[in-house]
Each structure stands twice: as structure tokens, then as C-alpha cells.
Design a protein around this motif. Sequence first.
Motif, PDB file in Angstrom:
ATOM      1  N   GLU A 123       0.831  -1.207   0.000  1.00 27.04           N
ATOM      2  CA  GLU A 123       0.000   0.000   0.000  1.00 27.04           C
ATOM      3  C   GLU A 123       0.863   1.253   0.000  1.00 27.04           C
ATOM      4  O   GLU A 123       0.539   2.248  -0.664  1.00 27.04           O
ATOM      5  CB  GLU A 123      -0.937  -0.008   1.209  1.00 27.04           C
ATOM      6  CG  GLU A 123      -1.813   1.225   1.333  1.00 27.04           C
ATOM      7  CD  GLU A 123      -2.777   1.432   0.172  1.00 27.04           C
ATOM      8  OE1 GLU A 123      -3.269   2.568   0.026  1.00 27.04           O
ATOM      9  OE2 GLU A 123      -3.042   0.478  -0.597  1.00 27.04           O
ATOM     10  N   THR A 180       3.780   1.478  -1.389  1.00 25.04           N
ATOM     11  CA  THR A 180       4.245   1.572  -2.778  1.00 25.04           C
ATOM     12  C   THR A 180       3.154   2.154  -3.675  1.00 25.04           C
ATOM     13  O   THR A 180       3.410   3.039  -4.501  1.00 25.04           O
ATOM     14  CB  THR A 180       4.666   0.191  -3.291  1.00 25.04           C
ATOM     15  OG1 THR A 180       5.762  -0.290  -2.501  1.00 25.04           O
ATOM     16  CG2 THR A 180       5.073   0.249  -4.757  1.00 25.04           C
ATOM     17  N   ARG A 181       1.923   1.658  -3.516  1.00 24.35           N
ATOM     18  CA  ARG A 181       0.816   2.166  -4.349  1.00 24.35           C
ATOM     19  C   ARG A 181       0.654   3.672  -4.188  1.00 24.35           C
ATOM     20  O   ARG A 181       0.514   4.409  -5.177  1.00 24.35           O
ATOM     21  CB  ARG A 181      -0.495   1.462  -3.978  1.00 24.35           C
ATOM     22  CG  ARG A 181      -1.657   1.808  -4.922  1.00 24.35           C
ATOM     23  CD  ARG A 181      -2.992   1.438  -4.336  1.00 24.35           C
ATOM     24  NE  ARG A 181      -3.335   2.270  -3.179  1.00 24.35           N
ATOM     25  CZ  ARG A 181      -3.816   3.516  -3.262  1.00 24.35           C
ATOM     26  NH1 ARG A 181      -4.011   4.086  -4.448  1.00 24.35           N
ATOM     27  NH2 ARG A 181      -4.093   4.207  -2.169  1.00 24.35           N
ATOM     28  N   ARG A 182       0.662   4.118  -2.954  1.00 22.52           N
ATOM     29  CA  ARG A 182       0.484   5.556  -2.707  1.00 22.52           C
ATOM     30  C   ARG A 182       1.642   6.369  -3.266  1.00 22.52           C
ATOM     31  O   ARG A 182       1.460   7.509  -3.710  1.00 22.52           O
ATOM     32  CB  ARG A 182       0.336   5.799  -1.204  1.00 22.52           C
ATOM     33  CG  ARG A 182      -0.928   5.183  -0.620  1.00 22.52           C
ATOM     34  CD  ARG A 182      -1.089   5.492   0.853  1.00 22.52           C
ATOM     35  NE  ARG A 182      -2.281   4.847   1.406  1.00 22.52           N
ATOM     36  CZ  ARG A 182      -2.740   5.070   2.635  1.00 22.52           C
ATOM     37  NH1 ARG A 182      -2.111   5.918   3.451  1.00 22.52           N
ATOM     38  NH2 ARG A 182      -3.835   4.450   3.046  1.00 22.52           N
ATOM     39  N   ALA A 201       1.213   6.322  -7.285  1.00 28.51           N
ATOM     40  CA  ALA A 201      -0.087   6.751  -7.810  1.00 28.51           C
ATOM     41  C   ALA A 201      -0.069   8.118  -8.492  1.00 28.51           C
ATOM     42  O   ALA A 201      -0.640   8.272  -9.581  1.00 28.51           O
ATOM     43  CB  ALA A 201      -1.142   6.713  -6.707  1.00 28.51           C
ATOM     44  N   GLU A 260      -1.596   7.538 -12.354  1.00 19.73           N
ATOM     45  CA  GLU A 260      -3.014   7.755 -12.581  1.00 19.73           C
ATOM     46  C   GLU A 260      -3.247   8.761 -13.713  1.00 19.73           C
ATOM     47  O   GLU A 260      -2.677   9.851 -13.706  1.00 19.73           O
ATOM     48  CB  GLU A 260      -3.696   8.209 -11.286  1.00 19.73           C
ATOM     49  CG  GLU A 260      -3.768   7.077 -10.256  1.00 19.73           C
ATOM     50  CD  GLU A 260      -4.369   7.519  -8.948  1.00 19.73           C
ATOM     51  OE1 GLU A 260      -4.428   8.746  -8.696  1.00 19.73           O
ATOM     52  OE2 GLU A 260      -4.780   6.640  -8.168  1.00 19.73           O
ATOM     53  N   LEU A 297      -5.331   2.725 -10.554  1.00 24.01           N
ATOM     54  CA  LEU A 297      -4.287   1.979  -9.860  1.00 24.01           C
ATOM     55  C   LEU A 297      -4.855   1.539  -8.520  1.00 24.01           C
ATOM     56  O   LEU A 297      -5.232   2.369  -7.687  1.00 24.01           O
ATOM     57  CB  LEU A 297      -3.050   2.856  -9.643  1.00 24.01           C
ATOM     58  CG  LEU A 297      -1.938   2.245  -8.783  1.00 24.01           C
ATOM     59  CD1 LEU A 297      -1.357   0.999  -9.430  1.00 24.01           C
ATOM     60  CD2 LEU A 297      -0.836   3.272  -8.521  1.00 24.01           C
ATOM     61  N   ARG A 298      -4.952   0.205  -8.326  1.00 20.86           N
ATOM     62  CA  ARG A 298      -5.550  -0.335  -7.119  1.00 20.86           C
ATOM     63  C   ARG A 298      -4.603  -1.336  -6.460  1.00 20.86           C
ATOM     64  O   ARG A 298      -3.595  -1.730  -7.046  1.00 20.86           O
ATOM     65  CB  ARG A 298      -6.878  -1.030  -7.438  1.00 20.86           C
ATOM     66  CG  ARG A 298      -7.945  -0.123  -8.033  1.00 20.86           C
ATOM     67  CD  ARG A 298      -9.159  -0.923  -8.484  1.00 20.86           C
ATOM     68  NE  ARG A 298      -8.844  -1.724  -9.672  1.00 20.86           N
ATOM     69  CZ  ARG A 298      -9.176  -2.998  -9.838  1.00 20.86           C
ATOM     70  NH1 ARG A 298      -9.822  -3.644  -8.873  1.00 20.86           N
ATOM     71  NH2 ARG A 298      -8.884  -3.639 -10.947  1.00 20.86           N
ATOM     72  N   ARG A 299      -4.962  -1.711  -5.245  1.00 19.68           N
ATOM     73  CA  ARG A 299      -4.270  -2.786  -4.558  1.00 19.68           C
ATOM     74  C   ARG A 299      -5.291  -3.809  -4.105  1.00 19.68           C
ATOM     75  O   ARG A 299      -6.334  -3.452  -3.581  1.00 19.68           O
ATOM     76  CB  ARG A 299      -3.507  -2.268  -3.318  1.00 19.68           C
ATOM     77  CG  ARG A 299      -2.801  -3.398  -2.552  1.00 19.68           C
ATOM     78  CD  ARG A 299      -2.347  -2.933  -1.179  1.00 19.68           C
ATOM     79  NE  ARG A 299      -3.437  -2.352  -0.396  1.00 19.68           N
ATOM     80  CZ  ARG A 299      -4.401  -3.055   0.193  1.00 19.68           C
ATOM     81  NH1 ARG A 299      -4.441  -4.379   0.092  1.00 19.68           N
ATOM     82  NH2 ARG A 299      -5.345  -2.434   0.868  1.00 19.68           N
ATOM     83  N   LEU A 323      -0.556  -5.255  -6.871  1.00 15.82           N
ATOM     84  CA  LEU A 323      -0.856  -3.956  -7.448  1.00 15.82           C
ATOM     85  C   LEU A 323      -1.541  -4.182  -8.782  1.00 15.82           C
ATOM     86  O   LEU A 323      -1.074  -4.988  -9.607  1.00 15.82           O
ATOM     87  CB  LEU A 323       0.423  -3.146  -7.658  1.00 15.82           C
ATOM     88  CG  LEU A 323       1.062  -2.540  -6.416  1.00 15.82           C
ATOM     89  CD1 LEU A 323       2.408  -1.914  -6.778  1.00 15.82           C
ATOM     90  CD2 LEU A 323       0.150  -1.496  -5.787  1.00 15.82           C
ATOM     91  N   ILE A 329      -2.912  -2.365 -12.166  1.00 16.64           N
ATOM     92  CA  ILE A 329      -2.920  -1.185 -13.034  1.00 16.64           C
ATOM     93  C   ILE A 329      -3.949  -1.429 -14.123  1.00 16.64           C
ATOM     94  O   ILE A 329      -3.780  -2.313 -14.974  1.00 16.64           O
ATOM     95  CB  ILE A 329      -1.530  -0.930 -13.644  1.00 16.64           C
ATOM     96  CG1 ILE A 329      -0.481  -0.757 -12.527  1.00 16.64           C
ATOM     97  CG2 ILE A 329      -1.565   0.307 -14.541  1.00 16.64           C
ATOM     98  CD1 ILE A 329       0.938  -0.571 -13.050  1.00 16.64           C
ATOM     99  N   SER A 350       8.809   3.811  -2.997  1.00 18.82           N
ATOM    100  CA  SER A 350       9.059   4.257  -4.366  1.00 18.82           C
ATOM    101  C   SER A 350      10.157   5.315  -4.451  1.00 18.82           C
ATOM    102  O   SER A 350      10.647   5.619  -5.529  1.00 18.82           O
ATOM    103  CB  SER A 350       7.767   4.814  -4.982  1.00 18.82           C
ATOM    104  OG  SER A 350       7.291   5.906  -4.226  1.00 18.82           O
TER     105      SER A 350
END
Length: 271
Positions: free
Chosen positions: A8, A10-12, A15, A19, A53-55, A60, A62, A225
Amino acid sequence: MPELPEVETTRRGVAPYLELATVRELVIRESRLRWPIPADLPARIAGQPIRNLRRRAKYLLIGFDTGTLIIHLGMSGSLRVLTEAFPPEKHDHFDLVLASGVRLRYRDPRRFGALLWADGDASEHPLIAALGPEPLSDAFDAGHLAAALQRTRRAVKLAIMDNHVVVGVGNIYASESLFRSGVHPERAAATLNPEEIDRLVAAIKATLTEAISAGGSTLRDFVDSEGKPGYFQLNAFVYGRNDTPCRVCGTLIRQIRIGQRTSYYCPHCQR
């Protein structure tokens, strides 16, 4: 191994760059990950706009108009955002290059991660379809956990680490959640009473929320990231603190093995 808070985080981190961006190309330098990267994947996504982009659990996702790119970090993987085309190093296996020139670079020394493709609804992909609820969602509540625990007499720590019961409660976070709820990790799952289950659900949610806020744990291989480690483990009550005083009662923390995983607990605070 990166768990839900690390993924999470990493996703944030990625993003804002991904996005609503458009993919220029996918550069694959090493396709032999846990599963081979599909040979036609670069052609599938070149020129395509990213829709979301979700988790889901530790994956992850995309999203594109035609399907979903599925990324798993494996045991040692990380994604980093590069604003310039810096030369790749030995373990940099692929770059997702955006039209803006920004690159999402995947590094994985052990090559146990994955880059896969799902046509249609990604939730029906074999790796995702059977997963339990997200721990921070309303679907994960005392009723759900009580029903799952009643069906097994294995150790409660093993039960809450089962991705069919709830996703993302890895070894560190299971140990911490059980301490916060006052439950011994070796307790038979079916013996927990309703009050203990209520406390455990609340503890899992609180532990994971704090871990995400701290950027994950200080795992040896994990960086976000921007290349920064997480700091949750610095605030751990029990994990990694064998033979040190409990921060609540002063009793020495003990270390045991449960299901081939190292576990930590306080013999006074956890029953």
C-alpha cells in the motif's frame, strides 16, 4: 517479504505518476520472474491510457481499457519512480515508461515477483479470486472472523495469516495484533470468545493502519518508491524483541516457532 502495508505504501507513492498517464512502452530486460512475463505484454499496453491503480491484498493492479496489469513484489521486489532514464542495474528487470518520460522501474534480486496480465475483471484472476476480505474494509468484522475461526483448531496466529480468512496480515503484523488484543499466538483459533475476537479485529485494523502510516516495516529488502525504508518495526511491541522487557508489563518477550515462522509474545500480557 513485503506485506500489505509495504504494498500500500508503494501504491500511494507511485499513484501520482501513474493515474491518468499513458504508457509509452514496457521495457523488459529479464522475463524470468516467478512466472514468465507474457511475451505479448509490451504490445498490449503500448500507447494505452492508465485508467486506475488499485491494490488487492499484496497485488498492485494497473487498470487499462482492455485489461489489468498485475504486479507482485515477491520476496525482495520494489518499484521506484525515475524521472530520468538512469542506466539499469543488475536486478532492474523491467521499466514501465510513461508518455511523460517518467519510468516505473522494478528491481528484484531474487526474481520471485510477478508481472502478469488479466483480461476482463481482475478479481476473477486465479491468483485473486479466492482471497479473503481486505482487513481495513467493512467486510472484515467480528462476525466474519468468528465464523472463520470456528472452523479450525489450528493456532490463531496461523488462522489470521491465512489469505483465505483475511488478506495482508503477515508475520510481523500478526504478532503485533495478537499482542494488542491480549491473545496468545498458540491459542487454538476456535477457543477465542466473542470479546477476544472483537479485540483482535480492532487490533488488526489498528496495527495495519499504523504500519501504512509509518511506510511499512524495516524489512531488509523493502524500500518505498523513493528508496526509503519503512519504520513501523521500530515501534513494535513484540516482534524482534526476544529477551527484552515488554513495553507494557516488563516481562521478557519470548520467541517461539509456529508453522515454521518465528513468533514473539509476552507471557504475561497474552493468554
